[in-house]
Structure formats: structure tokens, C-alpha cells
Design a protein around this motif. Structure first.
Motif, PDB file in Angstrom:
ATOM      1  N   ASP A  18       0.850  -1.198   0.000  1.00  0.00           N
ATOM      2  CA  ASP A  18       0.000   0.000   0.000  1.00  0.00           C
ATOM      3  C   ASP A  18       0.877   1.237   0.000  1.00  0.00           C
ATOM      4  OD1 ASP A  18      -2.079  -1.727   0.502  1.00  0.00           O
ATOM      5  OD2 ASP A  18      -1.925  -1.491   2.676  1.00  0.00           O
ATOM      6  N   ASP A  19       0.286   2.320  -0.418  1.00  0.00           N
ATOM      7  CA  ASP A  19       1.010   3.590  -0.409  1.00  0.00           C
ATOM      8  C   ASP A  19       0.914   4.179   1.006  1.00  0.00           C
ATOM      9  OD1 ASP A  19       2.298   5.848  -1.148  1.00  0.00           O
ATOM     10  OD2 ASP A  19       0.530   6.814  -1.990  1.00  0.00           O
ATOM     11  N   PHE A  20       1.617   3.565   1.934  1.00  0.00           N
ATOM     12  CA  PHE A  20       1.410   3.899   3.343  1.00  0.00           C
ATOM     13  C   PHE A  20       2.649   3.494   4.135  1.00  0.00           C
ATOM     14  CE2 PHE A  20      -0.404   2.570   7.530  1.00  0.00           C
ATOM     15  CZ  PHE A  20      -0.854   3.819   7.927  1.00  0.00           C
ATOM     16  N   ILE A  21       3.389   4.464   4.636  1.00  0.00           N
ATOM     17  CA  ILE A  21       4.582   4.138   5.417  1.00  0.00           C
ATOM     18  C   ILE A  21       4.249   4.343   6.894  1.00  0.00           C
ATOM     19  CG2 ILE A  21       7.049   4.535   5.732  1.00  0.00           C
ATOM     20  CD1 ILE A  21       7.093   5.892   2.999  1.00  0.00           C
ATOM     21  N   VAL A  22       4.251   3.243   7.633  1.00  0.00           N
ATOM     22  CA  VAL A  22       3.806   3.302   9.030  1.00  0.00           C
ATOM     23  C   VAL A  22       4.833   4.038   9.884  1.00  0.00           C
ATOM     24  CG1 VAL A  22       3.183   1.937  11.043  1.00  0.00           C
ATOM     25  CG2 VAL A  22       2.563   1.139   8.771  1.00  0.00           C
ATOM     26  N   GLY A  23       4.335   4.973  10.653  1.00  0.00           N
ATOM     27  CA  GLY A  23       5.190   5.687  11.595  1.00  0.00           C
ATOM     28  C   GLY A  23       4.920   5.194  13.005  1.00  0.00           C
ATOM     29  N   ASP A  24       3.700   5.407  13.485  1.00  0.00           N
ATOM     30  CA  ASP A  24       3.376   5.065  14.871  1.00  0.00           C
ATOM     31  C   ASP A  24       1.916   4.620  14.945  1.00  0.00           C
ATOM     32  OD1 ASP A  24       3.772   4.740  17.522  1.00  0.00           O
ATOM     33  OD2 ASP A  24       4.063   6.857  18.012  1.00  0.00           O
ATOM     34  N   SER A  25       1.538   4.112  16.109  1.00  0.00           N
ATOM     35  CA  SER A  25       0.137   3.719  16.288  1.00  0.00           C
ATOM     36  C   SER A  25      -0.246   3.909  17.743  1.00  0.00           C
ATOM     37  CB  SER A  25      -0.069   2.269  15.858  1.00  0.00           C
ATOM     38  OG  SER A  25       0.832   1.423  16.531  1.00  0.00           O
ATOM     39  N   GLY A  26      -1.537   4.125  17.972  1.00  0.00           N
ATOM     40  CA  GLY A  26      -2.033   4.281  19.346  1.00  0.00           C
ATOM     41  C   GLY A  26      -3.546   4.149  19.350  1.00  0.00           C
ATOM     42  N   GLY A  27      -4.068   3.295  20.235  1.00  0.00           N
ATOM     43  CA  GLY A  27      -5.522   3.081  20.304  1.00  0.00           C
ATOM     44  C   GLY A  27      -6.063   2.594  18.972  1.00  0.00           C
ATOM     45  N   SER A  28      -7.062   3.297  18.441  1.00  0.00           N
ATOM     46  CA  SER A  28      -7.652   2.907  17.154  1.00  0.00           C
ATOM     47  C   SER A  28      -7.108   3.749  16.002  1.00  0.00           C
ATOM     48  CB  SER A  28      -9.179   3.041  17.216  1.00  0.00           C
ATOM     49  OG  SER A  28      -9.727   1.922  17.878  1.00  0.00           O
ATOM     50  N   TYR A  29      -5.893   4.252  16.178  1.00  0.00           N
ATOM     51  CA  TYR A  29      -5.288   5.113  15.151  1.00  0.00           C
ATOM     52  C   TYR A  29      -3.901   4.631  14.756  1.00  0.00           C
ATOM     53  CZ  TYR A  29      -9.026   8.322  16.387  1.00  0.00           C
ATOM     54  OH  TYR A  29     -10.257   8.868  16.611  1.00  0.00           O
ATOM     55  N   VAL A  30      -3.576   4.842  13.479  1.00  0.00           N
ATOM     56  CA  VAL A  30      -2.215   4.598  12.992  1.00  0.00           C
ATOM     57  C   VAL A  30      -1.768   5.883  12.320  1.00  0.00           C
ATOM     58  CG1 VAL A  30      -0.765   3.170  11.498  1.00  0.00           C
ATOM     59  CG2 VAL A  30      -2.747   2.162  12.607  1.00  0.00           C
ATOM     60  N   THR A  31      -0.495   6.217  12.508  1.00  0.00           N
ATOM     61  CA  THR A  31       0.027   7.457  11.920  1.00  0.00           C
ATOM     62  C   THR A  31       1.099   7.105  10.900  1.00  0.00           C
ATOM     63  OG1 THR A  31      -0.278   8.428  14.092  1.00  0.00           O
ATOM     64  CG2 THR A  31       1.003   9.719  12.545  1.00  0.00           C
ATOM     65  N   ASP A  32       1.112   7.805   9.770  1.00  0.00           N
ATOM     66  CA  ASP A  32       2.169   7.534   8.790  1.00  0.00           C
ATOM     67  C   ASP A  32       3.365   8.453   9.053  1.00  0.00           C
ATOM     68  OD1 ASP A  32       1.643   9.978   7.623  1.00  0.00           O
ATOM     69  OD2 ASP A  32       0.600   9.165   5.881  1.00  0.00           O
ATOM     70  N   THR A  33       4.424   8.239   8.288  1.00  0.00           N
ATOM     71  CA  THR A  33       5.664   8.979   8.581  1.00  0.00           C
ATOM     72  C   THR A  33       5.540  10.454   8.219  1.00  0.00           C
ATOM     73  OG1 THR A  33       6.455   8.155   6.465  1.00  0.00           O
ATOM     74  CG2 THR A  33       7.303   7.061   8.438  1.00  0.00           C
ATOM     75  N   ARG A  34       4.451  10.821   7.492  1.00  0.00           N
ATOM     76  CA  ARG A  34       4.241  12.252   7.222  1.00  0.00           C
ATOM     77  C   ARG A  34       3.419  12.907   8.327  1.00  0.00           C
ATOM     78  NH1 ARG A  34       2.370  11.264   1.079  1.00  0.00           N
ATOM     79  NH2 ARG A  34       1.678   9.393   2.143  1.00  0.00           N
ATOM     80  N   GLY A  35       3.066  12.061   9.344  1.00  0.00           N
ATOM     81  CA  GLY A  35       2.323  12.611  10.486  1.00  0.00           C
ATOM     82  C   GLY A  35       0.814  12.579  10.287  1.00  0.00           C
ATOM     83  N   ARG A  36       0.347  11.930   9.208  1.00  0.00           N
ATOM     84  CA  ARG A  36      -1.106  11.837   8.972  1.00  0.00           C
ATOM     85  C   ARG A  36      -1.701  10.700   9.778  1.00  0.00           C
ATOM     86  NH1 ARG A  36      -4.426  10.952   3.789  1.00  0.00           N
ATOM     87  NH2 ARG A  36      -6.264  11.638   4.907  1.00  0.00           N
TER      88      ARG A  36
END
Ligand SMILES: Cc1ncc(COP(=O)(O)O)c(C=O)c1O
Length: 392
Positions: A18-36
Motif C-alpha cells: 500500500d502507499d502507506f509508510i507506518v510511523g506510529d500507532s495508538g488506540g484505534s489510530y495509525v500514523t504515517d511517517t508524514r504525520g497523517r
């Protein structure tokens, strides 16, 4: 080198990532490396049942001070504690656990157990199901696997859905020859778009297995640990399987682990022939996080299962009112929700559009899957569904 190029060159994959670079995650959210930030309706495909970054489980992972490794032949208290906990929470008489590193190994082990116990070599499973990617688990999966891999296990028969009274008749015809080692299915079939079998079918197969000396294997790798609104999906049908396979949410994503559990009678009968040696099965670090994860799950069980059932019903009432392109078959139990659409490209486009708009859902072939964390807040679930609706 650019990450995509590096990935393409060195990682073996069937599909483009996928066009998605994983940065971080917490609860029901995942953040990509661009901070989205994205609402996570996938939880890594039934892995993060308690959401990501639970402080208690994180602390258990951080504080771990036990041995680097324990040889499988030694005694180790946390192994016995985890096995005892699994015996307590799984249905019926299941109480002897074998240690594995994941789902495929658990299912493969379960098939071996059935062969050792019955002295038979045939299997019956559900057509187009998925139980892992070893030779044996592919053999009991989709018949289409045989086109790509010529030498899969012989004598594997498949029952085509719908799983109703007629399908039960077919199972009877196969089992009454008394040469089938095991019947295997997911009690709620996540890998067939959260297909829920008729209760008559599940109870009927259980009775046939008992009558004809076939073991009933429940694959709860995806459905286990609360996913369907019960701790194990077997409970929806009052099903007591002979063998039950677990993995994925057993550690909530903090370690690679699986387990296959059976009754004391079966374990005793196969002791000579079956051991399931796995070098990294129940690695001490993974056991520490599994214990923290499952203790948390059990302490908050009532609330988590209530949320899963109530919000699961909310999804299943809201989704049919949405405007899909063409026909959409919406089904599921708790937070295992599948939407089968007519067109594979449409499913993939919806999945991509959701991601662009900040929501992660699974889109495989012509099925969209929704697997939220059991503790997702109603407001987050509603917002995720709004994004999903817009993407249609
Ligand atoms: C029902 C079921 N069984 C077995 C497996 C295989 O598990 P693993 O990927 O941990 O080997 C999966 C994986 O998705 C699964 O969904």
C-alpha cells in the motif's frame, strides 16, 4: 535508496505494498511517517484486538527481565501459567496447549494431531477457506491452490457454502466412511468475508464428528480473543471442538505466537507420536506480553465484549443503508464484518479511497473487511463509517 525501490528489490511480495509508510500507532489510530493519522478498521487483520499501545502491555514488554531464551525441553513457569490461562478461557474440555509461533504452525499442528489420534489421513474443510500458508494448510484451503502447487496433500475434500442443511448432508456422506481424520473450519469465517454458518450446520457437524470418530478442529486464529463478541466464536454455537487453533490477538501484536489446544484424552493418546517441537514457540518475551494482554482482556472482558456486540450491531445496521455500486452482501458477527461486492476493482478502489481519506480497511479480491479494536470509541467508529460511506 528510496524505500519503495529498496522494498521492491529486497522483499518478496505478491502484491505491491500500500502507499502507506507506518510511523506510529495508538488506540484505534495509525500514523504515517508524514504525520497523517488514520482510523484503524483493520487492526492488522485481527491482531490488535485491544487497540495499539495499551499501557499495561507496553509496560510488560518494556519491563521484561527474564531469560533471553528458554529451550523447549526445560521447565519455565510463565509457559505453565499461560497454558493454564488458555485452558481456563477456551471452551469445553480443552486444556492441553502446544506452543507455536503463529497461526499456520498451529493449524498444521492440529492436522498432525488429528492424523496421529485417528490413524487416518483425510480432511474435510470449507471451499476457498484460508488456514495458513504451509503445504498442509494450503491443502485444506482453496482448491485453486492446486493449480499453482501440484503436490499438495491428497484426500482433502471441500464443502461449498452456503453452510446449511444441504451442506451438512454432504459432510455426512464424507464422514460416514470413517476415514476422515478431521473436519476444520473457522466458526465465523473471516477469510470468506465474515461468513456466519447456520447453527444447524455447526452443531450437526459436531455430532457427525463424534459419531464417526473424526476430530472437529476450530480455527480461531482470526476469531479468537473477543473478535466476534464472544471470547471464542465457538461459543455462538455452543460448540466444543476437539482441537482449537489460536494466534494473532494472543499477544495483541507484541510478539509472534500461536497455540493449539486439545483435550487431555487426545493429548494423552497422541503423546508417543506427537510433540510439536518449535524452536521459537512461546519465546519468553512473547509469553510475557501474551500474559499481560490476556490478563487485561479477561479483567475488562464484559465491557470489551459488550462494546464489540453493540457497536458491531450498529455497523451491521448502518452498512446496508449505504449506497454501494451494484450488489453488496453485508455479513458478520461482532467486529468481524465483511462486505462482498460484485467487482474486485471496485473493492480495491474503495479501500484506496478510504486510505486517502484517513481510514484503513482491508480490501482483498471482491471483499472489504472491517475489524475494529474491541474498545474503539463510538465516536471514532461513527467517523470511520462516515469516511467509508463517502468512499463508496
Ligand atoms: C483463520 C486463519 N488461520 C490461519 C492463519 C495463518 O496465520 P499466520 O499468518 O499467523 O500463520 C490465518 C491468517 O490470516 C487465518 O486468518
Amino acid at each position: 535508496m528510496n524505500l519503495r525501490l529498496l522494498d521492491r528489490k529486497y522483499l518478496g511480495r505478491q502484491e505491491e505494498p500500500d502507499d502507506f509508510i507506518v510511523g506510529d500507532s495508538g488506540g484505534s489510530y495509525v500514523t504515517d511517517t508524514r504525520g497523517r493519522t488514520y482510523i484503524d478498521f483493520m487492526t492488522g487483520w485481527c491482531v490488535g484486538n485491544l487497540g495499539w499501545g495499551n499501557t499495561e502491555i507496553r509496560a510488560a514488554a518494556r519491563k521484561y527481565e527474564g531469560p533471553e531464551y528458554v529451550y523447549p525441553g526445560h521447565l519455565y513457569r510463565p509457559w505453565a501459567e499461560l497454558a493454564e490461562l488458555l485452558a481456563r478461557i477456551t471452551p469445553g474440555k480443552l486444556s492441553v496447549s502446544y506452543r507455536t509461533t503463529g497461526g499456520t504452525e498451529s493449524v498444521d499442528g492440529a492436522l498432525q494431531m488429528a492424523m496421529a489420534y485417528t490413524g487416518r489421513g483425510k480432511f474435510v474443510s470449507i471451499e476457498d477457506s484460508y488456514h495458513g500458508n504451509s503445504i498442509a494448510t494450503m491443502s485444506i484451503g482453496a482448491s485453486g491452490n492446486r493449480k499453482k502447487f501440484k503436490n499438495l496433500l491428497p484426500h482433502c475434500q471441500k464443502i461449498k457454502p452456503p453452510l446449511d442443511g444441504k451442506a451438512l448432508g454432504k459432510v455426512k456422506t464424507l464422514l460416514e466412511k470413517r476415514d476422515v481424520a478431521a473436519f476444520i473450519m473457522e466458526p465465523v469465517i473471516c477469510n470468506l468475508g465474515a461468513m456466519v454458518p447456520d447453527e444447524e450446520f455447526v452443531r450437526g457437524v459436531r455430532a457427525l464428528c463424534t459419531r464417526y470418530g473424526t476430530l472437529f478442529i476450530a480455527d480461531e486464529v482470526a476469531t479468537g480473543f473477543g473478535r466476534t463478541g464472544k471470547l471464542f466464536a465457538c461459543e455462538h454455537f455452543g460448540l466444543e471442538p476437539d482441537v482449537l487453533c489460536m494466534a494473532k490477538a494472543i499477544t495483541g501484536g507484541y510478539g509472534a505466537m500461536g497455540a493449539v489446544i486439545t483435550t487431555p484424552a487426545i493429548a494423552k493418546a497422541i503423546k508417543e507420536d506427537f510433540g510439536l517441537y518449535s524452536t521459537y514457540g512461546w519465546h519468553p518475551r512473547a509469553v510475557a506480553v501474551a500474559l499481560a494482554n490476556l490478563r487485561y482482556l479477561m479483567r475488562h472482558r464484559a465491557q470489551l465484549l459488550r462494546n464489540t456486540t453493540q457497536l458491531g450491531d450498529y455497523f451491521l445496521t448502518r452498512l446496508p443503508g449505504m449506497r454501494f455500486k451494484g450488489k453488496a452482501d453485508i455479513r458478520g458477527k461482532g467486529f468481524a464484518i465483511g462486505i462482498e461486492v460484485d467487482d474486485e476493482r471496485y473493492a480495491s478502489r474503495v479501500g484506496d479511497k478510504c486510505r486517502k481519506n484517513g481510514l484503513l480497511v482491508s480490501a482483498e479480491e471482491n471483499v472489504l473487511m472491517i475489524f475494529p479494536a474491541l474498545n474503539i470509541a463510538r465516536e471514532t467508529a461513527e467517523r470511520g463509517l462516515d469516511i467509508f460511506e463517502q468512499a463508496l
